[in-house]
Design a protein around this motif. Structure first.
Motif: not given
Length: 130
Positions: A36-42, A48-50, A53-56, A74-85
């Motif tokens: 998350a620190g390297r490839w994700a942001f909100d 979202y993924w930066r 490349g199939g990150m999860t 845009r992240m999938g629903i499960v990835d977004e939940f894990i990342y944001l919450y």
């Protein structure tokens, strides 16, 4: 006597499962925070993924698998939940710490007395039969 051995083996099995789950959640937490620190942001409450490349983040956090294209995905629903919450709020770390505390308390309350009881019984046996 048989019931007591069954109870002891159940307690040891529960401890092993708790310790195994704690280790798994710890490794998951470290890996998820790295990904998350390297490839994700909100932005605007969405994850979202930066890069494409199939990150999860689920079932196990994995980095890019394909060619990295600098495209916001845009992240999938499960990835977004894990990342944001779970990750952004620190709940995942609290879950990890809580599991380790539960494992330690279970060990101190259940397993440690069993070990001391066995040691005390062995010591009494040695003193009775000089």
């Amino acid at each position: 006597m048989g019931d007591q051995k069954l109870m002891i083996s159940n307690r040891i099995l529960i401890f092993i499962l708790l310790a195994g789950l704690s280790v798994y959640v710890t490794l998951y937490t470290v890996s998820a925070y790295q990904i998350a620190g390297r490839w994700a942001f909100d932005q605007d409450g969405k994850g979202y993924w930066r890069y494409s490349g199939g990150m999860t983040l689920f079932p196990w956090p994995t980095g890019p698998k394909d060619v990295l294209l600098p495209v916001i995905v845009r992240m999938g629903i499960v990835d977004e939940f894990i990342y944001l919450y779970l990750i952004k709020t620190g709940v995942l770390i609290l879950i990890c710490l809580s599991l380790w505390m539960l494992t330690a308390i279970y060990f101190l309350k259940t397993i440690l007395p069993l070990l001391f009881r066995r040691t005390a019984n062995n010591w009494r046996t040695l003193n009775v039969n000089p």
